[in-house]
Design a protein around this motif. Structure first.
Motif, PDB file in Angstrom:
ATOM      1  N   GLN A  94      36.356  69.178  33.576  1.00  0.00           N
ATOM      2  CA  GLN A  94      36.845  69.982  32.461  1.00  0.00           C
ATOM      3  C   GLN A  94      36.735  71.465  32.793  1.00  0.00           C
ATOM      4  O   GLN A  94      35.754  71.900  33.379  1.00  0.00           O
ATOM      5  N   VAL A  96      36.423  75.436  31.611  1.00  0.00           N
ATOM      6  CA  VAL A  96      35.996  76.285  30.502  1.00  0.00           C
ATOM      7  C   VAL A  96      36.607  77.661  30.715  1.00  0.00           C
ATOM      8  O   VAL A  96      36.307  78.327  31.705  1.00  0.00           O
ATOM      9  N   ILE A 170      31.292  77.467  19.005  1.00  0.00           N
ATOM     10  CA  ILE A 170      31.364  76.155  19.647  1.00  0.00           C
ATOM     11  C   ILE A 170      30.223  75.267  19.194  1.00  0.00           C
ATOM     12  O   ILE A 170      30.357  74.050  19.111  1.00  0.00           O
ATOM     13  N   GLY A 214      36.665  74.620  23.934  1.00  0.00           N
ATOM     14  CA  GLY A 214      35.861  73.454  24.262  1.00  0.00           C
ATOM     15  C   GLY A 214      36.405  72.186  23.649  1.00  0.00           C
ATOM     16  O   GLY A 214      35.649  71.283  23.287  1.00  0.00           O
TER      17      GLY A 214
END
Lengths: 263, 263
Positions: A94, A96, A170, A214
């Motif tokens: 992933q 960011v 987040i 996120g």
DNA sequence: CGTCCAATTGACTGCGTTCAAGAGCCGTGG
DNA sequence: CCACGGCTCTTGAACGCAGTCAATTGGACG
């Protein structure tokens, strides 16, 4: 129907000829751009000339890699034109996205002793022109011009505050609020008033928004569709427009991610 | 059985007399503490004396409020002794714990012009002693001692890097990894080697861990129980011990939240 | 016109939250 | 010294937001 004849219900893209980013700066432009930067606003023109000479220039096409995380943190870079993505790639695959920065913003190493390698990738988000100096040379500049050090401190402190705001979002807010806050973040930085809306004239894919909040692409897509159906936003390939700022602010919780209106 | 005679299966708390935090510093101690701070390491002793005189002192009992978010950001504070929690309270009622800092660390305003109000609460996590100066006075110090400005810049830059690491973790890693990373974070900062384990000698409730990792108390409790059952950690009322650092690092993904080993 | 990639939408899954109840631990006061 | 009250911590069970998987649409460009 051609692009000259827009659809009746949906206005056509508000960015007219897809403005081409400047791709190279003349030395005079370099000095002008650097002098306008928050770093060097206080520096007198003649000092600025000498100071600008420590910077070199590099041009990148959209998508090109400017710096990679893990490499020795050798440069401090300032965006002269275009936009740059700051991305951390995680072990799980992933990404960011820390921020997408523009003209006058910096990235790279401030020559902190502990900052031996870059912590994030920098990628040309659009075609862009970068002015860079070595970490050591910049360190020398800081020693020579204390007021530049103070300006740099303010810049980093501002970025720290933004980062802490992101942590709060987040940690504690659902995805729709985070997306709303991120849209407002860009609106405040590069938004222009056009036709009763705030136009964010930059490429901002669902993937970008997902990596900044996120979240996953699909989730962001659902949220954006929701916003569009509610008449809050409108978006196209290279732009996003906010039709109802109040509504977005309500969703984001009256707490936009950045306070500063100017870069 | 008394505390002199520990239970058979569970070793007794490794912190012997629950060391009482110093609650007030003599002027000489103030100077010594400030001089040892990353801010002022480069300042010569005689200058340090004058410089220390701009600081005042305040003592707080555990739980007391030191600064509240929203108040005018008038002070820059340095922790002389004890620990301080930096917390953001969200509209939804959830708290976000940015960090728990100790001796030599700073909080409050760096007198950035945009930093008009505190962005977070500061609370005495243990009894503590705070040395503070006004934002304006500190600004004057920065103008007078450029090397202090550079040191401050490095401190803020380091904190920014940590914040970005936290963003990455909360964005992209599951709760158990975040808890593991947070334990390692404290282990590196205040951990001491005791009996083949790394002892984190501070109060660290499940609620604290939850607020630092953006999770819920119950979730953190489950994760910690899991760690305990796996023989990775051990914990008591005012302490946590890491029995298997390697295992924790594996879970955290080899990416501890802070790199610096010393404060 | 066909290809490619981003975006959308639907259906299902699962991690972590939420709600709830019980256990342990400690300070306090009878 | 023990009983009580309040706290944190733990554990269980059910729910729900967001992630995952998958299929389709749509727009850009050669």
């Amino acid at each position: 129907m051609t692009s000259e004849n827009p659809a009746p219900n949906r206005r056509r893209s508000p960015i007219e000829p897809v403005s081409i980013e400047r791709h190279h700066c003349t030395p005079a432009e370099q000095v002008r751009i650097l002098a306008a930067t928050p770093f060097f606003r206080t520096v007198s023109p003649d000092h600025m000339l000498r100071l600008a000479s420590t910077f070199r220039q590099a041009d990148y096409f959209a998508g090109a890699s400017i710096q990679r995380s893990g490499e020795p943190a050798a440069r401090l870079s300032i965006v002269a034109a275009g936009m740059v993505k700051l991305v951390r790639h995680t072990a799980s695959g992933q990404d960011v996205l820390l921020d997408i920065i523009g003209s006058g913003d910096f990235f790279g190493s401030l020559a902190d002793l502990g900052d031996l390698t870059y912590q994030e990738d920098a990628t040309a988000h659009t075609d862009c022109c970068i002015l860079y100096t070595t970490a050591e040379e910049f360190r020398q500049v800081l020693r020579t011009y204390p007021e530049v050090t103070i300006a740099t401190l303010d810049l980093v402190a501002a970025r720290l505050r933004t980062a802490q705001q992101v942590i709060e979002h987040i940690s504690a807010h659902p995805v729709d609020q985070r997306v709303a806050a991120t849209l407002l973040h860009f609106a405040r930085r590069i938004g222009r008033n056009v036709d009763e809306t705030i136009l964010i004239d930059m490429p901002l894919s669902r993937q970008d928004l997902a990596d900044m909040t996120g979240a996953q692409v699909e989730t962001v897509s659902r949220v954006m569709s929701e916003f569009r159906r509610a008449g809050i936003i409108e978006s196209g390939r290279r732009w996003t427009a906010i039709r109802d700022v109040k509504a977005l602010e309500n969703i984001a919780g009256h707490l936009p991610l950045t306070t500063r209106a100017v870069t």
